[in-house]
Write a protein that holds these residues in place. Sequence first.
Motif, short mmCIF file in Angstrom:
data_model
loop_
_atom_site.label_atom_id
_atom_site.label_comp_id
_atom_site.label_asym_id
_atom_site.label_seq_id
_atom_site.Cartn_x
_atom_site.Cartn_y
_atom_site.Cartn_z
N LEU A 122 0.82 -1.20 0.00
CA LEU A 122 0.00 0.00 0.00
C LEU A 122 0.86 1.26 0.00
O LEU A 122 0.55 2.24 -0.70
N ARG A 123 1.95 1.22 0.74
CA ARG A 123 2.85 2.36 0.80
C ARG A 123 3.51 2.61 -0.57
O ARG A 123 3.65 3.76 -1.00
N GLU A 164 3.19 5.91 -2.87
CA GLU A 164 4.33 6.65 -3.41
C GLU A 164 4.18 6.88 -4.91
O GLU A 164 4.47 7.96 -5.42
N ILE A 165 3.70 5.88 -5.63
CA ILE A 165 3.46 6.01 -7.08
C ILE A 165 2.41 7.08 -7.33
O ILE A 165 2.55 7.92 -8.24
N GLY A 166 1.35 7.08 -6.49
CA GLY A 166 0.30 8.09 -6.62
C GLY A 166 0.83 9.49 -6.42
O GLY A 166 0.45 10.43 -7.13
N LEU A 192 -2.06 11.92 -5.98
CA LEU A 192 -2.27 12.20 -4.56
C LEU A 192 -1.54 13.47 -4.19
O LEU A 192 -0.48 13.79 -4.74
N GLU A 193 -2.11 14.21 -3.27
CA GLU A 193 -1.49 15.45 -2.79
C GLU A 193 -1.57 15.48 -1.27
O GLU A 193 -2.34 14.74 -0.67
N GLY A 194 -0.79 16.37 -0.68
CA GLY A 194 -0.87 16.58 0.75
C GLY A 194 -0.01 15.61 1.54
O GLY A 194 1.08 15.25 1.11
N ARG A 195 -0.56 15.19 2.67
CA ARG A 195 0.22 14.37 3.60
C ARG A 195 0.25 12.93 3.18
O ARG A 195 -0.72 12.39 2.66
#
Length: 114
Positions: free
Chosen positions: A90-91, A95-97, A103-106
């Motif tokens: 999932l991590r 990271e790919i996202g 993905l943005e933010g935290r």
Amino acid sequence: MIDQPDSAENFILAYGGRTRCRRCAAKCKSTQERCRAPAMAGRRVCRLHGGKSTGPRSDEGRSRCAGAKTVHGRETREVRRKRAIALAELRQIEEIGFECGLLEGRRSPGPKPR
Ligand SMILES: [Zn+2]
């Protein structure tokens, strides 16, 4: 439990002050005070608190001990290993996202799974 193994309160004088030995690390359930007996040689507890115990020896004894200590069996080493693998995957996906800009933010909190 002993926090600093070499502190002065972890040792007592025995045989009329002629020998200094390790103090038993067990705590009394009723008084919440620490046992005052000397620990057995090479052990951290006295003979009354399991210092004489050799632990389970046979495979049958080890399995009985494991059965007695098992609370519900839902949290096993195998379950934890599978969960760690799933979280690592999932991590990586996360990271790919982030790299692709999906993905943005935290990022997810907590240590990076291995
Ligand atoms: Zn004791």
